[in-house]
Write an enzyme that holds these catalytic residues in place. Structure first.
Site, PDB file in Angstrom:
ATOM      1  N   SER A 143       0.832  -1.202   0.000  1.00 36.64           N
ATOM      2  CA  SER A 143       0.000   0.000   0.000  1.00 36.64           C
ATOM      3  C   SER A 143       0.865   1.249   0.000  1.00 36.64           C
ATOM      4  O   SER A 143       1.978   1.245   0.533  1.00 36.64           O
ATOM      5  CB  SER A 143      -0.869  -0.005   1.261  1.00 36.64           C
ATOM      6  OG  SER A 143      -1.371   1.281   1.528  1.00 36.64           O
ATOM      7  N   TYR A 164      -2.427  -0.444   9.895  1.00 42.49           N
ATOM      8  CA  TYR A 164      -2.640  -0.968   8.528  1.00 42.49           C
ATOM      9  C   TYR A 164      -1.330  -0.853   7.735  1.00 42.49           C
ATOM     10  O   TYR A 164      -0.857  -1.800   7.130  1.00 42.49           O
ATOM     11  CB  TYR A 164      -3.765  -0.194   7.835  1.00 42.49           C
ATOM     12  CG  TYR A 164      -3.871  -0.499   6.355  1.00 42.49           C
ATOM     13  CD1 TYR A 164      -4.323  -1.740   5.921  1.00 42.49           C
ATOM     14  CD2 TYR A 164      -3.511   0.449   5.393  1.00 42.49           C
ATOM     15  CE1 TYR A 164      -4.400  -2.042   4.565  1.00 42.49           C
ATOM     16  CE2 TYR A 164      -3.591   0.159   4.042  1.00 42.49           C
ATOM     17  CZ  TYR A 164      -4.041  -1.084   3.629  1.00 42.49           C
ATOM     18  OH  TYR A 164      -4.112  -1.379   2.284  1.00 42.49           O
TER      19      TYR A 164
END
Length: 321
Positions: A130, A154
């Site tokens: 990401s 995350y």
């Protein structure tokens, strides 16, 4: 191009669905895994799955990648040419509240995938990282060589995936390619992502809370570009055994600008401004030169065109939400 047997985790997810569909259209055999969790609309995930289940070369297993035993069963039964890991617990804000979900899915789950790839001598694993691993980088657009600085759990879990892939590339014969995705959008997109949040708030007459007064910028990347890149990398042999690419449009769009564009198209949810949220990234923009060098004629969809396609799709499919 010879037909392949491909394992796709997270096949009921946004990117997983589009990629599975493309690979099935190209006559590959796709074994899809998804735990169909309720982080966002199960109805939408089931709608995507129903489309995939219409293909006779698609097999679906409702498994969680954190469950090693179930995964192992699939590997015993199938000889995979390639694994594409797109299963993950998504969402930045949510990771502030439920870090354990990110540990199970993103860290434990990805470790299982790498471990099985080694055990069953899988040649190649492509996986989702990401853009959030960069944190708040002041020098934009960010390049893959920049130091990572994850600001939430995350992002920490995704950085862990990259390091895990690198480790497994050294101890086995599997090659790994990681993708740092920048704000992917398009048809069948995630309702927890900005564009769909705005659309759904407009539709349901709900208030949309705009963080940082709309001064964030994002690098919106259209779904068709993303899956064409992944597809083209399936057969590409890269020199390094572990590689990472930004998947980005390299255009900074201010969220205020996006809201203005949408209101020109008559999408006007009532908006409440609020301050900066903890763990949020202010500006994101990825340099895509590295991927363009590898895939010489890769095109990127201009944001206005991608947005129009997304809005057109939503207009005809809003009942799914």
């Amino acid at each position: 191009y010879k037909m392949k047997k491909i394992l796709i985790t997270g096949c009921a997810g946004f990117i997983g669905f589009h990629l599975s569909k493309l690979l099935l259209d190209k006559k590959n055999i796709v074994i899809g895994i998804d735990n169909v969790n309720n982080y966002y609309s199960i109805k939408l995930k089931e709608h995507r799955l129903k489309i995939l289940l219409g293909y006779k070369n698609f097999i679906f297993k409702k498994y969680d990648i954190a469950d090693f035993q179930s995964l192992d069963k699939i590997f015993i039964k199938n000889k995979f040419d390639i694994i594409i890991n797109l299963a993950a617990q998504a969402g930045v804000g949510y990771s502030m509240k439920f870090p354990e979900k990110y540990f199970n899915s993103n860290i434990q789950g990805f470790f299982n995938i790498c471990n099985l790839a080694k055990k069953y001598k899988i040649k190649k694993v492509l996986y989702a990282s990401s853009s959030s691993v960069y944190g708040d980088n002041k020098s934009l657009p960010v390049k893959e060589i920049y130091k990572t600085n994850p600001l939430n759990y995350y992002a920490i879990s995704k950085e862990n995936n990259e390091k895990t892939a690198e480790f497994f590339s050294k101890i086995g014969n599997t090659r790994f390619i990681g993708f740092r995705f920048f704000s992917i959008y398009g048809p069948y997109g995630r309702p927890d992502m900005l564009i769909y949040k705005l659309l759904n708030c407009h539709e349901k007459k709900e208030i949309f809370y705009l963080n940082n007064n709309g001064n964030h910028t994002r690098d919106f990347t259209y779904i068709d570009d993303v899956i064409s890149i992944i597809y083209n990398l399936i057969n590409k042999r890269l020199s390094k055994k572990s590689e990472i690419f930004n998947i980005s449009n390299t255009k900074m769009i201010k969220l205020k600008t996006l809201i203005n564009l949408m209101s020109e198209k008559n999408i006007k949810p009532s908006i409440k401004m609020r301050g900066f949220q903890k763990g949020d990234i202010k500006d994101a923009c990825g340099n895509n030169i590295k991927i363009r060098k590898i895939l010489k004629n890769q095109k990127f969809t201009p944001f206005e065109i991608g947005l129009d396609k997304t809005l057109y799709w939503y207009k005809n499919n809003k009942k799914i939400f």
